[in-house]
Design a protein around this motif. Sequence first.
Motif, short mmCIF file in Angstrom:
data_model
loop_
_atom_site.label_atom_id
_atom_site.label_comp_id
_atom_site.label_asym_id
_atom_site.label_seq_id
_atom_site.Cartn_x
_atom_site.Cartn_y
_atom_site.Cartn_z
N GLN A 1 0.82 -1.21 0.00
CA GLN A 1 0.00 0.00 0.00
C GLN A 1 0.85 1.26 0.00
N ARG A 2 1.97 1.23 0.74
CA ARG A 2 2.86 2.39 0.76
C ARG A 2 3.50 2.63 -0.60
N ALA A 3 3.90 1.56 -1.26
CA ALA A 3 4.63 1.69 -2.51
C ALA A 3 3.74 1.92 -3.72
N HIS A 4 2.48 1.43 -3.64
CA HIS A 4 1.60 1.46 -4.82
C HIS A 4 0.21 1.89 -4.39
N ALA A 5 0.08 3.16 -4.07
CA ALA A 5 -1.16 3.66 -3.49
C ALA A 5 -2.34 3.61 -4.45
N ASP A 6 -2.07 3.47 -5.74
CA ASP A 6 -3.15 3.45 -6.72
C ASP A 6 -3.73 2.06 -6.94
N ILE A 7 -3.18 1.04 -6.27
CA ILE A 7 -3.67 -0.33 -6.40
C ILE A 7 -4.31 -0.76 -5.09
N ALA A 8 -5.42 -1.49 -5.17
CA ALA A 8 -6.11 -1.95 -3.97
C ALA A 8 -5.48 -3.26 -3.47
N PHE A 9 -5.08 -3.27 -2.21
CA PHE A 9 -4.52 -4.46 -1.58
C PHE A 9 -5.30 -4.78 -0.31
N THR A 10 -5.43 -6.07 -0.04
CA THR A 10 -6.10 -6.48 1.19
C THR A 10 -5.45 -7.73 1.74
N VAL A 11 -5.74 -8.04 2.99
CA VAL A 11 -5.20 -9.21 3.66
C VAL A 11 -6.14 -10.39 3.45
N GLY A 12 -5.59 -11.52 3.06
CA GLY A 12 -6.39 -12.73 2.87
C GLY A 12 -5.54 -13.89 2.44
N SER A 13 -6.08 -15.09 2.55
CA SER A 13 -5.36 -16.30 2.21
C SER A 13 -5.68 -16.75 0.79
N ILE A 14 -4.67 -17.26 0.08
CA ILE A 14 -4.91 -17.79 -1.26
C ILE A 14 -5.77 -19.05 -1.21
N ALA A 15 -5.87 -19.67 -0.04
CA ALA A 15 -6.71 -20.86 0.11
C ALA A 15 -8.14 -20.51 0.53
N ASP A 16 -8.42 -19.24 0.75
CA ASP A 16 -9.76 -18.79 1.16
C ASP A 16 -9.91 -17.33 0.74
N LEU A 17 -10.01 -17.11 -0.56
CA LEU A 17 -9.99 -15.76 -1.10
C LEU A 17 -11.24 -14.97 -0.72
N PRO A 18 -11.06 -13.70 -0.32
CA PRO A 18 -12.19 -12.89 0.14
C PRO A 18 -12.92 -12.17 -1.00
N TYR A 19 -13.27 -12.93 -2.05
CA TYR A 19 -13.93 -12.34 -3.22
C TYR A 19 -15.04 -13.27 -3.69
N PRO A 20 -16.09 -12.70 -4.30
CA PRO A 20 -17.19 -13.53 -4.83
C PRO A 20 -16.74 -14.37 -6.02
N ASP A 21 -17.56 -15.34 -6.36
CA ASP A 21 -17.34 -16.13 -7.56
C ASP A 21 -17.30 -15.22 -8.80
N ASP A 22 -16.55 -15.65 -9.80
CA ASP A 22 -16.56 -15.00 -11.12
C ASP A 22 -16.19 -13.51 -11.05
N SER A 23 -15.18 -13.19 -10.25
CA SER A 23 -14.83 -11.79 -10.04
C SER A 23 -13.74 -11.27 -10.97
N PHE A 24 -12.92 -12.16 -11.54
CA PHE A 24 -11.71 -11.70 -12.23
C PHE A 24 -11.55 -12.37 -13.60
N ASP A 25 -10.89 -11.63 -14.49
CA ASP A 25 -10.52 -12.19 -15.79
C ASP A 25 -9.21 -12.96 -15.71
N GLY A 26 -8.41 -12.68 -14.71
CA GLY A 26 -7.14 -13.37 -14.54
C GLY A 26 -6.78 -13.48 -13.07
N VAL A 27 -6.12 -14.57 -12.73
CA VAL A 27 -5.57 -14.76 -11.38
C VAL A 27 -4.10 -15.10 -11.52
N LEU A 28 -3.27 -14.41 -10.76
CA LEU A 28 -1.83 -14.64 -10.74
C LEU A 28 -1.43 -15.27 -9.42
N LEU A 29 -0.72 -16.38 -9.49
CA LEU A 29 -0.11 -17.02 -8.32
C LEU A 29 1.39 -17.05 -8.57
N TRP A 30 2.04 -15.92 -8.37
CA TRP A 30 3.46 -15.78 -8.72
C TRP A 30 4.32 -16.15 -7.51
#
Length: 223
Positions: A95-124
């Motif tokens: 958040q400090r480095a990239h204030a124009d992007i939304a970041f939140t706390v959550g687990s990749i095994a229990d994502l805090p987003y509804p179904d069908d929310s994204f066109d792409g998912v990155l697991l880098w």
Amino acid sequence: MSDPERTAAPVDYAPVRAAYDTVADDYAARLPDTRAEAPLDLAMLDHFAATVSASGAGAVLDAGCGAGRISRYLADRGCAVTGVDLSPGMVAAAQRAHADIAFTVGSIADLPYPDDSFDGVLLWYSTIHTPPEQLGPVFREAARVLRSGGHLLVAFQSGSGTRDVSPAYRRLGHDVELHRYLTTADEVVPLLEAVGMSETCRLVRSAHGHEADQQTVLLARAG
């Protein structure tokens, strides 16, 4: 890992969260951008960004975003990026480095987003602290939040066994315990297929620089 449908006990990510909270500021300072990526890695990221933008609105979830350096790279290539990470310390650094992007706390095994929310998912390199036999829930979550026809890009170190990465952080003065797990493309692809995704591209390259292992990047499509 021969049975991609096998269920396993949930992973205890508390030690991983504690480790990254401890090292977050040093991590962000030492890896502020994509200078650690090989040209082939960046080519895969570029292809992912172009593919996602061409097939939808370009909404990308950077799942396990760390301090946001790859989120920045994708945003600069036209993606509408949202970042999520297990570590509050890492999210604060992002958040400090990239204030124009939304970041939140959550687990990749229990994502805090509804179904069908994204066109792409990155697991880098964000699956590397999950034992291979317990990766199923991570990929199920990625598939759940992807729209039909969306794309997943996952990168990880290739091989078998476990690496203790604690000494690298201890040399920086951080008393942490952190391990990463190796797996292969041939082991991961059945897990992706089990949640309705199909492989579209595969990069397996040799180690370079300070890397100790081969690196794999897989691109898959949902639906």
